[in-house]
Design a protein around this motif. Structure first.
Motif, PDB file in Angstrom:
ATOM      1  N   ALA A  94       9.567   0.033  12.213  1.00 38.93           N
ATOM      2  CA  ALA A  94      10.186  -0.651  11.078  1.00 38.93           C
ATOM      3  C   ALA A  94       9.221  -0.833   9.916  1.00 38.93           C
ATOM      4  N   ASP A  95       7.884  -0.750  10.173  1.00 34.02           N
ATOM      5  CA  ASP A  95       6.898  -0.869   9.095  1.00 34.02           C
ATOM      6  C   ASP A  95       6.586   0.469   8.446  1.00 34.02           C
ATOM      7  N   GLN A 278      22.959  -7.518   8.437  1.00 31.43           N
ATOM      8  CA  GLN A 278      23.518  -6.203   8.131  1.00 31.43           C
ATOM      9  C   GLN A 278      22.475  -5.321   7.464  1.00 31.43           C
ATOM     10  N   SER A 279      21.654  -5.906   6.579  1.00 29.42           N
ATOM     11  CA  SER A 279      20.596  -5.144   5.908  1.00 29.42           C
ATOM     12  C   SER A 279      19.403  -6.064   5.690  1.00 29.42           C
ATOM     13  N   ALA A 280      18.323  -5.781   6.405  1.00 24.08           N
ATOM     14  CA  ALA A 280      17.124  -6.601   6.238  1.00 24.08           C
ATOM     15  C   ALA A 280      16.546  -6.435   4.836  1.00 24.08           C
ATOM     16  N   PHE A 290       8.705 -10.163   0.467  1.00 23.21           N
ATOM     17  CA  PHE A 290       8.245  -8.806   0.740  1.00 23.21           C
ATOM     18  C   PHE A 290       8.364  -8.485   2.221  1.00 23.21           C
ATOM     19  N   SER A 291       8.521  -7.201   2.504  1.00 24.70           N
ATOM     20  CA  SER A 291       8.488  -6.739   3.891  1.00 24.70           C
ATOM     21  C   SER A 291       7.034  -6.689   4.358  1.00 24.70           C
ATOM     22  N   ALA A 295       3.781  -6.151   2.038  1.00 23.32           N
ATOM     23  CA  ALA A 295       2.706  -7.138   2.012  1.00 23.32           C
ATOM     24  C   ALA A 295       1.360  -6.490   2.327  1.00 23.32           C
ATOM     25  N   ARG A 296       1.350  -5.523   3.249  1.00 23.15           N
ATOM     26  CA  ARG A 296       0.102  -4.848   3.593  1.00 23.15           C
ATOM     27  C   ARG A 296      -0.434  -4.043   2.412  1.00 23.15           C
ATOM     28  N   GLN A 297       0.468  -3.540   1.560  1.00 28.03           N
ATOM     29  CA  GLN A 297       0.008  -2.796   0.406  1.00 28.03           C
ATOM     30  C   GLN A 297      -0.710  -3.700  -0.597  1.00 28.03           C
ATOM     31  N   MET A 298      -0.399  -4.984  -0.569  1.00 24.47           N
ATOM     32  CA  MET A 298      -1.075  -5.919  -1.469  1.00 24.47           C
ATOM     33  C   MET A 298      -2.497  -6.211  -1.005  1.00 24.47           C
ATOM     34  N   ALA A 299      -2.754  -6.061   0.270  1.00 25.52           N
ATOM     35  CA  ALA A 299      -4.106  -6.202   0.819  1.00 25.52           C
ATOM     36  C   ALA A 299      -4.337  -5.016   1.750  1.00 25.52           C
TER      37      ALA A 299
END
Length: 542
Positions: A94-95, A278-280, A290-291, A295-299
């Motif tokens: 999912a990530d 129905q849609s995350a 943020f997903s 969020a990982r892209q920010m750090a």
């Protein structure tokens, strides 16, 4: 050619993290690739396929009935998708991380334009020692029956037999499949919600209803809905149900019959942890959050930051030059590689060592700090420079000086020896003269006295003393006398200098004129060059 499916380094880390944290992995998408035109061999360092040509949500992830530790991820490619060769497949979580990668026998996936088309199924098998780390899922729209089979074999009449023309299918209860055919003109009956309250005691499981029945029942404990799979209806008595787990402590029960939520699955049930959305993505957009991947892209891995603490926070490592695992920290290894050291050259790599260092921006072609490579270090230095020093001119001036008081004292002095010598002396000429003589014996005739009436011839003729007549010597004529001084021998003369008493001497210092003085500047400082600073802990994101 050997065909296989392997976990990527990312997949192994995700599986280990899931076991440690007890959070299941959601495997959501599968991708198909053509290998860039050649057969490929899976590599655990991969983060994507060699060349991806198609991606879609997986149809289902399930366990093999005869081997619960083996899982199967399944994707159906519909007939209208194709026009490429399949040589590789990858399973993503999912990530968006590549969890599995595998190679496939070279297979052409045609389309109708090629004159031949069909559905195609791809399955990737993998192992998981802990069944709780993988979420089992099924897309009810596509089970592994093909679309063509469903179209040809499943019809509305086969699924819902009965009824006549003009009738509609109605729900009789909330039970699955409890339906009936009825007249379309028959109005549905609207009923009121029936509720009742009871007190639950410690250890209670069985509940007997007084006003409600279990048909269309919704159960609340302390105001929170109890999911339908946590209580069970009595097999024959609609006034009874049983909690699957005994109550712990005292609680309040609210039973509600005919409540609208009893006719449909409850939204956002606590036990489902938002999996029933129905849609995350839509939910995150509505909540303005943020997903995990965003969020990982920010750090991102490789980010360096300083912390006002002595230990690295979760998700970070101290930037201390340590050698760390290439697989456990695969994202960081992918970001910085062996820039700061290759470790053992196989299993580990080194982190940057920022302890006691100041950071400097990479020149990157600007020319201010040229010929520098990323991660290279410099020793401390000062730019070459001179120091000027000038003393102010004092102008023309005198210096006063005073001699110290020497006290009372005398000075000794000696004349030098004159040697053996004599002194000559001469009496000056006195001219022609006579000498007077007292009365007495005449020097020539004895003691004959002067007569009273006159003087003896030649004596006293120059005397004017008539009262005291005397003898006169005869005239000697003009003459001088010679004087001889006896020789005194070799000798010196002592000279005494009187004592001067206590006194000082005045000194005059000559005017030096306008001038400057030479100054020597001594070295100062410490063992390094540095600005004013505060020490913080440097860490790197992994």
């Amino acid at each position: 050619m050997t065909y296989r499916t392997i976990h990527t380094s990312y997949g192994l880390r995700r599986q280990a993290a899931a076991e440690a944290a007890g959070v299941a992995i959601n495997l959501t998408h599968m991708a198909i690739g053509d290998g860039g035109g050649v057969d490929v061999t899976p590599n655990e360092a991969q983060t994507q396929l060699v060349r991806e040509v198609y991606r879609a949500p997986v149809n289902r992830v399930y366990q093999l009935p005869n081997d619960p530790s083996t899982y199967v991820a399944e994707l159906v490619l519909p007939a209208n998708v194709g026009g490429f060769v399949m040589r590789e497949a990858g399973l993503f979580d999912a990530d968006g991380g590549l969890f599995l990668v595998g190679n496939l026998p070279t297979t052409v996936k045609p389309t109708a334009a090629d004159g031949a088309f069909s559905d195609a199924g791809v399955r990737l098998l993998f192992k998981a020692s802990n069944a709780s780390v993988v979420t089992l899922q099924l897309d009810p729209a596509v089970a592994l029956a093909t679309h063509s089979w469903v179209t040809n074999n499943i019809t509305a009449a086969a699924l819902l037999p009965g009824g006549t023309t003009g009738q509609i299918l109605k729900k009789v209860s909330n039970e699955d499949g409890d339906t009936e055919w009825g007249d379309a003109s028959t109005a549905n009956v609207v009923v009121d919600v029936i509720e009742e309250k009871q007190s639950l005691v410690n250890g209670q499981t069985l509940v007997t209803l007084n006003e409600c029945t279990t048909r269309g029942l919704v159960v609340y404990v302390d105001g929170l809905r109890v999911p339908d799979d946590e209580w069970t209806k009595h097999a024959t008595d609609p006034t009874k149900f049983t909690f699957n787990t005994p109550m712990v402590g005292a609680h309040e029960l609210i039973a509600a019959q005919n409540e609208p939520v009893g006719d449909a699955p409850a939204p956002l049930e606590r036990s489902r942890n938002l999996s029933d959305l129905q849609s995350a993505a839509t939910a995150r957009a509505n909540l303005d959050v943020f997903s995990r991947s965003e969020a990982r892209q920010m750090a991102p891995a490789g980010l360096v930051a300083h912390f006002a603490r002595s230990s690295a926070p979760a998700g970070w490592l101290k930037a201390n030059g340590a050698a760390v695992s290439r697989t456990a920290y695969a994202d960081l290894f992918a970001a910085i590689g062996t820039t700061y050291g290759a470790g053992d050259g196989f299993n580990t790599f080194r982190l940057p060592d920022l302890r006691g260092e100041f950071l400097r921006g990479l020149d990157d072609g600007r020319g201010v700090d040229p010929l520098r490579a990323l991660g290279s270090a410099q020793s401390d230095a000062n730019r070459s420079h001179n120091h000027s020093a000038t003393t102010a001119s004092s102008g023309s001036h005198n210096h006063n000086a005073t001699a110290a008081n020497s006290g009372g004292h005398a000075h000794n002095a000696s004349a030098s020896s004159a040697g053996t010598h004599s002194h000559t002396a001469t009496a000056s000429d006195v001219g022609d003269h006579q000498h007077d003589s007292a009365w007495g014996e005449h020097p020539n005739s004895g003691t004959a006295p002067f007569g009273s009436s006159g003087r003896a011839n030649g004596y006293g003729s120059n005397s004017t003393d008539t009262d005291n007549p005397g003898w006169l010597t005869s005239g000697a004529g003009g003459h001088g006398h010679s004087v001889t001084v006896d020789q005194s021998g070799a000798h010196t003369h002592a000279i005494s200098v009187p004592e001067a008493g206590a006194h000082t001497h005045t000194l005059n210092v000559a005017n030096a004129g306008a001038h400057t003085h030479t100054i020597t500047v001594s070295a100062v400082g410490e063992a390094e060059s540095r600005p004013r600073n505060v020490a913080m802990l440097a860490c790197i994101k992994y």
